[in-house]
Design a protein around this motif. Structure first.
Motif: not given
Length: 189
Positions: A133-136, A147-154, A157-169
């Motif tokens: 994971e690469y987090i900005l 920016y999160r790598q999936d099991d296939q290596g892809n 991207t996800e953009v989070l705002g004020k009401d979201d939670k940051l999940r660090l897998d």
């Protein structure tokens, strides 16, 4: 920026950096001085580290904040960056002044670094096999890019705002925006 005539070897750079009052990033022999961080930048990085460190206690993962470099090798070029936060979970990642196998990298964006962090660093970091994971984290607004790598290596991207939670897998941790932005005063809350 240095001229091409002032190319430093990796060894010269690392030796100079140990005694320097100013941090420098190193890209293929050239060094670039880093600007000082704002109050908001320090609070955000500190808030995340304050939650990460105890969360990782007892695991094989270690968290580093601000002064630990990450070494990236692109073709024959060595690059050393100073991310705001790094988590490495590889017991073989033992270098004293830099890490080569980060699992998680977090950058707190400023107006002077946003383009480099979103483009150059992201592309270069994503070549590191161990990185999951690469987090900005923005300091001028409540916004986080994941920016999160999936099991296939892809890379997804996800953009989070004020009401979201940051999940660090990568480290099995969830942060709220209140956790991240605690004590940060912004005009556009």
């Amino acid at each position: 920026m240095q001229s091409p005539l002032n190319i430093l070897s990796v060894e010269e750079y690392l030796e100079a950096e140990e005694s320097s009052d100013i941090r420098h990033e190193y890209v293929a022999g050239q060094i670039f001085a880093m600007a000082g961080a704002s109050e908001e930048h320090n609070l955000i990085a500190g808030n995340i580290y304050a939650i990460l460190r105890p969360h990782l206690r007892g695991s094989s993962c270690r968290a580093f904040v601000l002064d630990m470099k990450v070494k990236v090798q692109i073709r024959n070029a060595n690059i050393f960056y100073y991310p705001d936060l790094i988590v490495t979970c590889d017991p073989e990642d033992k270098e004293r002044y830099f890490k080569t196998r980060p699992h998680l990298i977090i950058e707190v964006l400023s107006s002077s670094t946003v383009k480099t962090d979103k483009r150059e660093k992201r592309i270069n970091y994503q070549t590191i096999d161990s990185l999951k994971e690469y987090i900005l984290v923005y300091q001028s607004q409540i916004k986080v890019e994941v920016y999160r790598q999936d099991d296939q290596g892809n890379w997804l991207t996800e953009v989070l705002g004020k009401d979201d939670k940051l999940r660090l897998d990568s480290v099995d941790l969830t942060l709220t925006m209140a956790n991240i932005y605690e004590d940060v005063v912004m005009g556009n809350w």
